[in-house]
Scaffold this motif. Structure first.
Motif, PDB file in Angstrom:
ATOM      1  N   ALA A 128      88.077  62.907  11.898  1.00 18.84           N
ATOM      2  CA  ALA A 128      89.491  62.851  12.303  1.00 18.84           C
ATOM      3  C   ALA A 128      89.857  61.443  12.765  1.00 18.84           C
ATOM      4  O   ALA A 128      90.961  60.962  12.485  1.00 18.84           O
ATOM      5  N   ALA A 129      88.926  60.769  13.452  1.00 18.10           N
ATOM      6  CA  ALA A 129      89.191  59.409  13.924  1.00 18.10           C
ATOM      7  C   ALA A 129      89.415  58.460  12.751  1.00 18.10           C
ATOM      8  O   ALA A 129      90.283  57.581  12.803  1.00 18.10           O
ATOM      9  N   PHE A 130      88.657  58.649  11.676  1.00 19.85           N
ATOM     10  CA  PHE A 130      88.833  57.791  10.508  1.00 19.85           C
ATOM     11  C   PHE A 130      90.143  58.112   9.805  1.00 19.85           C
ATOM     12  O   PHE A 130      90.827  57.218   9.306  1.00 19.85           O
ATOM     13  N   GLU A 131      90.513  59.380   9.764  1.00 26.41           N
ATOM     14  CA  GLU A 131      91.793  59.766   9.144  1.00 26.41           C
ATOM     15  C   GLU A 131      92.960  59.089   9.870  1.00 26.41           C
ATOM     16  O   GLU A 131      93.942  58.711   9.240  1.00 26.41           O
ATOM     17  N   GLY A 181      84.922  44.302  13.300  1.00 23.68           N
ATOM     18  CA  GLY A 181      85.965  45.262  12.955  1.00 23.68           C
ATOM     19  C   GLY A 181      85.481  46.283  11.941  1.00 23.68           C
ATOM     20  O   GLY A 181      85.809  47.472  12.036  1.00 23.68           O
ATOM     21  N   LEU A 182      84.697  45.850  10.970  1.00 20.37           N
ATOM     22  CA  LEU A 182      84.125  46.783   9.987  1.00 20.37           C
ATOM     23  C   LEU A 182      83.179  47.770  10.666  1.00 20.37           C
ATOM     24  O   LEU A 182      83.159  48.956  10.325  1.00 20.37           O
ATOM     25  N   ILE A 183      82.425  47.288  11.651  1.00 19.36           N
ATOM     26  CA  ILE A 183      81.555  48.183  12.417  1.00 19.36           C
ATOM     27  C   ILE A 183      82.407  49.233  13.127  1.00 19.36           C
ATOM     28  O   ILE A 183      82.075  50.422  13.124  1.00 19.36           O
ATOM     29  N   ALA A 184      83.515  48.808  13.715  1.00 18.70           N
ATOM     30  CA  ALA A 184      84.406  49.752  14.407  1.00 18.70           C
ATOM     31  C   ALA A 184      84.926  50.812  13.437  1.00 18.70           C
ATOM     32  O   ALA A 184      84.996  52.001  13.783  1.00 18.70           O
ATOM     33  N   LEU A 226      84.275  56.409  11.104  1.00 19.22           N
ATOM     34  CA  LEU A 226      83.924  57.203   9.933  1.00 19.22           C
ATOM     35  C   LEU A 226      82.762  58.150  10.227  1.00 19.22           C
ATOM     36  O   LEU A 226      82.784  59.309   9.811  1.00 19.22           O
ATOM     37  N   TYR A 227      81.749  57.673  10.934  1.00 18.47           N
ATOM     38  CA  TYR A 227      80.501  58.420  11.075  1.00 18.47           C
ATOM     39  C   TYR A 227      80.251  59.077  12.436  1.00 18.47           C
ATOM     40  O   TYR A 227      79.572  60.094  12.499  1.00 18.47           O
TER      41      TYR A 227
END
Length: 136
Positions: free
Chosen positions: A4-7, A78-81, A86-87
């Motif tokens: 949901a956080a990635f959405e 930022g990509l790590i965030a 995502l995971y």
């Protein structure tokens, strides 16, 4: 099969009209992330294959996968965030089922990252998948 956080991130990205706005948002996500403790920046947590220095510190809690991370490059942090959104909070099976490349493509990132950054992103995803697979 994103969290949901990635959405929420996907929804945010739909409002940005150009890549520069998206790029800035990725950097802001990294700045909002707490730094990884220096004691965790060790060879075991370092991700090889990245142009910048990257550390990922996985944790398994109640059968769910979580990780913290850090980098000396702002866009990579930022990509790590984004990967955390995502995971984090997924089961090991869910982590392994995520098509991270397709999910990141939904953000329009694949076309705008340099080859080195794309390789680094793949290396981070592979480390996450290896960690989850070792727990199954």
């Amino acid at each position: 099969m994103a969290s949901a956080a990635f959405e929420e991130i996907v929804d945010d990205f739909e409002f940005f009209e150009d890549w520069e706005d998206r790029y800035r948002h990725v950097i802001e996500q990294g700045k909002a992330m707490p730094p990884l403790e220096d004691a965790l920046k060790v060879p075991a947590t370092k991700v090889d294959g990245c142009a910048s220095q990257v550390w990922l510190h996985p944790q398994i809690s109640d059968g769910k996968f979580y990780f913290d991370g850090d980098s000396d490059a702002m866009i990579v942090k930022g990509l790590i965030a984004l990967l955390r959104k995502l995971y984090n909070g997924l089961t090991m099976a869910e982590v392994l089922a995520v098509d991270a490349r397709a999910e990141m493509e939904r953000l329009g990132l694949n076309d705008h990252l340099s080859a080195q950054r794309s390789n680094g992103l793949r290396a981070m995803i592979e480390r996450i998948r290896e960690t989850a697979a070792a727990q199954v």
